[in-house]
Every structure is written in structure tokens, then in C-alpha cells.
Write an enzyme that holds these catalytic residues in place. Sequence first.
Site, short mmCIF file in Angstrom:
data_model
loop_
_atom_site.label_atom_id
_atom_site.label_comp_id
_atom_site.label_asym_id
_atom_site.label_seq_id
_atom_site.Cartn_x
_atom_site.Cartn_y
_atom_site.Cartn_z
N ASP A 125 35.40 -19.11 -53.00
CA ASP A 125 35.95 -18.48 -54.42
C ASP A 125 35.29 -19.30 -55.57
O ASP A 125 35.38 -20.22 -55.68
CB ASP A 125 37.56 -18.72 -54.60
CG ASP A 125 38.12 -18.20 -55.85
OD1 ASP A 125 37.20 -17.88 -56.68
OD2 ASP A 125 39.47 -18.49 -55.90
N VAL A 126 34.56 -18.51 -56.43
CA VAL A 126 33.75 -19.39 -57.30
C VAL A 126 34.74 -19.93 -58.59
O VAL A 126 34.09 -20.77 -58.93
CB VAL A 126 32.62 -18.35 -58.01
CG1 VAL A 126 31.65 -17.66 -57.13
CG2 VAL A 126 33.45 -17.15 -58.86
N ASN A 179 26.27 -14.61 -60.58
CA ASN A 179 26.23 -13.10 -60.63
C ASN A 179 27.93 -12.72 -60.52
O ASN A 179 28.20 -11.48 -60.83
CB ASN A 179 25.50 -12.35 -59.49
CG ASN A 179 26.08 -10.89 -59.31
OD1 ASN A 179 25.45 -10.23 -60.33
ND2 ASN A 179 26.48 -10.60 -58.38
N TYR A 187 37.57 -9.21 -70.19
CA TYR A 187 36.44 -9.29 -69.49
C TYR A 187 35.13 -9.72 -70.48
O TYR A 187 34.29 -10.22 -70.28
CB TYR A 187 36.18 -7.81 -69.04
CG TYR A 187 34.93 -7.88 -68.23
CD1 TYR A 187 34.42 -8.11 -66.94
CD2 TYR A 187 33.73 -6.92 -68.85
CE1 TYR A 187 33.35 -8.19 -66.36
CE2 TYR A 187 32.46 -6.70 -68.21
CZ TYR A 187 32.44 -7.31 -66.90
OH TYR A 187 31.14 -7.20 -66.29
N ALA A 246 35.51 -10.95 -73.32
CA ALA A 246 35.31 -12.31 -74.03
C ALA A 246 34.87 -13.17 -72.94
O ALA A 246 34.18 -14.07 -73.30
CB ALA A 246 37.16 -12.80 -74.21
#
Length: 248
Positions: free
Chosen positions: A58-59, A85, A150, A152
Site C-alpha cells: 500500500d503506497v 503512478n 482528487y 487537490a
Amino acid sequence: MSDNSRTAIVTGGAKGIGAAIVRKLSASGTSVAIIDLDEEAARTLADQVPGAFALIADVGDHKALGEAIEAACAQLNGLDVLINNAGWDHVQRFTDTEPSLWDKLIHINLKGVFNATHLAIPQLIARGGGRIVNVASDAGRVGSSGEAVYAACKGGTIAFTKSIARETARHGITVNCVCPGPTDTPLLDEIKRDERAKATMDAIVRATPNRRLAQPEEIAEAVAFFAAAPAHVTGQVLSVSGGLTMAG
């Protein structure tokens, strides 16, 4: 440095734009670590792409991502390119959203970029320099109805790109940003299940001079350019939107 000796990490690399980036980099001879939460898709892609392998994380989780990046760099024997990405979106009018949705959007789209960059910079410095390419969105450049949080996050990614470019230039690291317009991906298909969101996306396509969605491969071409661009190209933002937005 020749492409055949380059190494890269692509977050969110299992599907859509990320998968196209993985394929593009691999085609140039780059060894690629795919980091994604979708284990099945990531491993399937890695099996299909020469020089690629998959790691699951999980990034937005700094510790878990740190373990994945450490493992990736060990297997790659160093890191030359980071592609941030990983992303996720949910189209809904801001006044109809809840803080739990804001948290999820920030966790993936903004904190994920912070985490991966923070963890990768020491690896790039140890390599003597490198490239960071952030995949943001034209929503972050011009705003987008139904995507306030999103947008922002993506606007924050653009500002973060420029700031980190300034901080890391002395280490031979370039940091640039690609801003896709609406792109034909599984995520967009998911978003368009909502009739209001579908109507919005259809209107955007009609307003685009090219009158179509971008293809993931077109975004990957722009990312690959920055991944191998001259060292004097840094802190830049490139829109890939078919002319939907144009720089002044």
C-alpha cells in the site's frame, strides 16, 4: 547510462497507465519492479514482461512501502528511476462526500507520492543521481467538477514535484510531472458506471480537440521521455490531454 542498465520502480504498475509504463520501460531494456496492491494483476503482468517482477504494498503505508522498495532495490541492485503512478479517484460532488473518502483519496494520491519519494531519494543518491516522474492529472492543473479532493491531491503533487526538483538537483536527480487528461483505463470504466459521472466524462471528450480519450500508451510515452530526459530538464509539468488544456 544506457537503457539496458537502468532500473525502475513503478507504483500502481499492475493495470491501466501503470501497466503501459511498465511495458514501455521494459521494451527499452529497463528492469522494472511493479509495486501494487492488486497482487493477481501485478504478478500476471510481471510474468508477461521481460525484466519485471511484482511486489505488493500500500503506497500510503510508509512502513510497508519501505519494505517493498528496499526489496525492489536489492533485487534490482540499485535504483535509477522512480515512477509515482499509483492513484485512485471517485467522482462525486464535494458537498455529497464524507471525510472518510477524503482520507482515502489523500492516502493514495498524495501521501503515496510523499512516501515513495521519501524512500527512493536515498537510493537515487547512492546511485549518483536518477529520475523521478510523478503522474498527476490535468484536474490538478485546472480543477474538475466532481473531483475536488482528487484535484487537490494532484495539484499538491504538481507543487511537490517542483519543490523536490529544487531540493534534489544538486544530487543529479531530476523530478518532473506528467498530467494525463481523461484516459481509457479500467479505473475510468469503473467511474463511468455512475450515470452522472459518465455524462461528465462524455462532455469532456466532446470538448477535447482530439475528440477522444487518451490511451495509456500515450501517457507512457510521456513518462518514458522524462525517465530518460536530459539532466537539465527538471521541475516541469507536461499535459497529455489531446488539447483539452493548453499552457498559456
